[in-house]
Design an enzyme around this catalytic site. Structure first.
Site, PDB file in Angstrom:
ATOM      1  N   LYS A 108      10.075  17.881  -7.462  1.00 55.36           N
ATOM      2  CA  LYS A 108      10.933  17.059  -6.578  1.00 55.36           C
ATOM      3  C   LYS A 108      11.356  15.754  -7.405  1.00 55.36           C
ATOM      4  CE  LYS A 108       6.979  13.956  -5.726  1.00 55.36           C
ATOM      5  NZ  LYS A 108       5.977  13.006  -4.739  1.00 55.36           N
TER       6      LYS A 108
ATOM      7  N   LYS B  92      -1.190  11.937 -10.474  1.00 56.95           N
ATOM      8  CA  LYS B  92      -0.925  10.547 -11.128  1.00 56.95           C
ATOM      9  C   LYS B  92      -1.516  10.048 -12.245  1.00 56.95           C
ATOM     10  CE  LYS B  92       1.610   8.369  -7.426  1.00 56.95           C
ATOM     11  NZ  LYS B  92       1.879   7.390  -6.267  1.00 56.95           N
TER      12      LYS B  92
ATOM     13  N   LYS C 265      10.657   8.665  -8.226  1.00 60.82           N
ATOM     14  CA  LYS C 265      10.897   7.714  -9.467  1.00 60.82           C
ATOM     15  C   LYS C 265       9.717   7.643 -10.394  1.00 60.82           C
ATOM     16  CE  LYS C 265       8.983   5.317  -5.027  1.00 60.82           C
ATOM     17  NZ  LYS C 265       9.664   4.501  -4.047  1.00 60.82           N
TER      18      LYS C 265
HETATM   19  P1  TYM Z   1       7.012   7.084  -1.522  1.00 55.93           P
HETATM   20  O1  TYM Z   1       7.261   5.445  -1.808  1.00 55.93           O
HETATM   21  O2  TYM Z   1       6.541   7.611  -2.857  1.00 55.93           O
HETATM   22  O3  TYM Z   1       8.208   7.725  -0.863  1.00 55.93           O
HETATM   23  C1  TYM Z   1       8.800   7.087   0.215  1.00 55.93           C
HETATM   24  C2  TYM Z   1       9.240   8.176   1.242  1.00 55.93           C
HETATM   25  O4  TYM Z   1       9.937   8.988   0.554  1.00 55.93           O
HETATM   26  C3  TYM Z   1       9.511  10.529   0.760  1.00 55.93           C
HETATM   27  N1  TYM Z   1      10.192  11.121  -0.406  1.00 55.93           N
HETATM   28  C4  TYM Z   1      10.808  12.251  -0.443  1.00 55.93           C
HETATM   29  N2  TYM Z   1      11.277  13.136   0.405  1.00 55.93           N
HETATM   30  C5  TYM Z   1      11.834  14.303   0.086  1.00 55.93           C
HETATM   31  N3  TYM Z   1      12.288  14.629  -1.182  1.00 55.93           N
HETATM   32  C6  TYM Z   1      11.854  13.760  -2.109  1.00 55.93           C
HETATM   33  N4  TYM Z   1      12.081  14.125  -3.529  1.00 55.93           N
HETATM   34  C7  TYM Z   1      10.955  12.708  -1.987  1.00 55.93           C
HETATM   35  N5  TYM Z   1      10.379  11.590  -2.548  1.00 55.93           N
HETATM   36  C8  TYM Z   1       9.646  10.908  -1.817  1.00 55.93           C
HETATM   37  C9  TYM Z   1       8.064  10.344   0.673  1.00 55.93           C
HETATM   38  O5  TYM Z   1       7.560  11.588   1.120  1.00 55.93           O
HETATM   39  C10 TYM Z   1       7.767   9.041   1.572  1.00 55.93           C
HETATM   40  O6  TYM Z   1       7.898   9.706   2.973  1.00 55.93           O
HETATM   41  N6  TYM Z   1       2.173   6.975   0.056  1.00 55.93           N
HETATM   42  C11 TYM Z   1       3.577   6.884   0.503  1.00 55.93           C
HETATM   43  C12 TYM Z   1       3.580   5.247   0.901  1.00 55.93           C
HETATM   44  C13 TYM Z   1       2.911   5.028   2.200  1.00 55.93           C
HETATM   45  C14 TYM Z   1       2.850   5.895   3.418  1.00 55.93           C
HETATM   46  C15 TYM Z   1       2.140   4.831   4.147  1.00 55.93           C
HETATM   47  C16 TYM Z   1       3.660   6.382   4.067  1.00 55.93           C
HETATM   48  C17 TYM Z   1       1.829   3.954   2.390  1.00 55.93           C
HETATM   49  N7  TYM Z   1       1.511   4.009   3.372  1.00 55.93           N
HETATM   50  C18 TYM Z   1       1.868   4.978   5.663  1.00 55.93           C
HETATM   51  C19 TYM Z   1       3.719   6.606   5.452  1.00 55.93           C
HETATM   52  C20 TYM Z   1       2.439   6.048   6.422  1.00 55.93           C
HETATM   53  C21 TYM Z   1       4.440   6.919  -0.698  1.00 55.93           C
HETATM   54  O7  TYM Z   1       4.019   6.770  -1.771  1.00 55.93           O
HETATM   55  O8  TYM Z   1       5.881   7.160  -0.317  1.00 55.93           O
END
Ligand code: TYM
Length: 332
Positions: free
Chosen positions: A195, A112, A198
């Site tokens: 992957k 990032k 967004k």
């Molecule tokens: P975020 O907001 O990027 O994504 C949310 C969830 O979607 C999953 N994900 C995917 N799974 C499969 N294929 C994909 N292409 C794909 N893109 C996204 C992510 O793995 C995620 O589970 N850091 C985390 C948010 C967070 C969090 C937490 C998660 C903050 N605190 C505590 C778990 C526990 C994030 O940026 O997710």
């Protein structure tokens, strides 16, 4: 009941298929068997510059989509991260237990920050995974349903939890990742090596949950396919088709070999059309329910207030113990 916690960022105007299949769908299933906590992580969203109005809108859209996807406010605790102040407090304490080198190894920060240069990246982006560890540890979660891209952050969470327990006495439950192999990484429709994301996918490579059927169909039909014309699961040589097969299988509950048999000798066209229909059928009711929920912001905010209140009870309990263990004086 064992406890689960997970979070999702309100950084776009819709979740995409990767979020849905990789995470949110499991969240809905797990509310049946677990004490479930799910948060919209607005504190994480501001690690990169964010317009206040956009953040407000996206946080509500995110929450509405979670309810629309099937989370039941009676059973699951759905809340907005910033409503529970204890997350930030625990994050600070954990930041003080984290080595610079340890934080610097996080690949998501490297990816990032590379976009605007490491010097321009905020310190918040650097400490992002430690706030995530706080989100998880504060609820004493046993498991964390996420996609594969979160594996490293979960490793750090476990390390920090174990370190704290070792230094200050047993305080935190050490969580396990809950990752479903078949859907752990849904790839970009235009670039099956990346992957679906967004922040980095082009609009043509992403299927948004709140998108209309027309554009959804068009994007699936234009998804990059591979040489040859047979529908086969072959990650090496047919990554585009394999991704569509994984999507189709997850959405319809049909095993991949059965899908391969069904499309034998039919070429890519029929297959893609049916993938598109499966996506539209899944997303349409979620979009319609989301729109309804967003039409009544008072009610939506009320549901989030209930979630925050339930979350606070647990977070406060953990923090009282943490403060004492660290050696902070009781505030009378
Ligand atoms: P975020 O907001 O990027 O994504 C949310 C969830 O979607 C999953 N994900 C995917 N799974 C499969 N294929 C994909 N292409 C794909 N893109 C996204 C992510 O793995 C995620 O589970 N850091 C985390 C948010 C967070 C969090 C937490 C998660 C903050 N605190 C505590 C778990 C526990 C994030 O940026 O997710």
């Amino acid at each position: 009941r064992p406890r689960v916690l997970s979070g999702i960022q309100p950084t776009a105007d819709s979740f995409h298929l990767g979020n849905y299949l990789g995470a949110v769908r499991q969240w809905v299933t797990l509310q049946e068997t677990h004490d479930a906590f799910y948060c919209v992580v607005d504190l994480h969203a501001i690690t990169v510059a964010t317009e206040p109005a956009a953040l407000r809108r996206r946080s509500r859209v995110a929450a509405a989509q979670l309810f629309a996807a099937g989370l039941d406010p009676e059973r699951a605790t759905v809340f907005v991260q910033s409503h529970v102040r204890e997350h930030t407090e625990l994050a600070w304490i954990l930041i003080c237990q984290t080595g610079m080198g340890e934080a610097a190894r996080m690949t998501q920060f490297k990816d990032k920050s590379a976009k605007f240069g490491e010097q321009a990246a905020s310190v918040g982006l650097f400490t992002y995974p430690i706030l995530q560890a706080a989100d998880i540890l504060i609820y004493q979660a046993n498991s964390v349903p996420v996609g594969a891209d979160q594996k490293q952050h979960l490793e750090l969470t476990r390390d920090l939890g174990q370190r704290f327990n070792h230094r200050f006495g047993d305080t935190f439950t050490i969580p396990e990742p809950y990752i479903l192999k078949e859907v752990e990484k849904i790839t970009d429709l235009q670039d099956p090596s990346a992957k679906m994301s967004k922040s980095s996918s082009s609009p043509a490579g992403i299927l948004d949950v709140l998108e209309q059927p027309g554009p959804l169909r068009k994007k699936v039909m234009r998804a990059v396919t591979d040489t040859g014309s047979e529908v086969l699961f072959d990650e090496e040589n047919k990554p585009g088709i394999s991704n569509l097969l994984r999507i189709q299988s997850a959405l319809t509950g049909t095993a991949i070999p059965d899908l391969v048999a069904r499309y034998e000798g039919q070429g890519y066209g029929t297959f893609k059309k049916e993938v598109a229909e499966a996506v539209v059928e899944t997303f349409t009711p979620i979009r319609e329910r989301t729109e309804k929920l967003l039409a009544d912001e008072v009610e939506l905010d009320r549901l989030l207030a209930i979630g925050a209140e339930r979350a606070r009870v647990v977070a406060r309990h953990t923090m009282a113990e943490v403060r004492d263990r660290v050696g902070f004086l009781p505030s009378l």
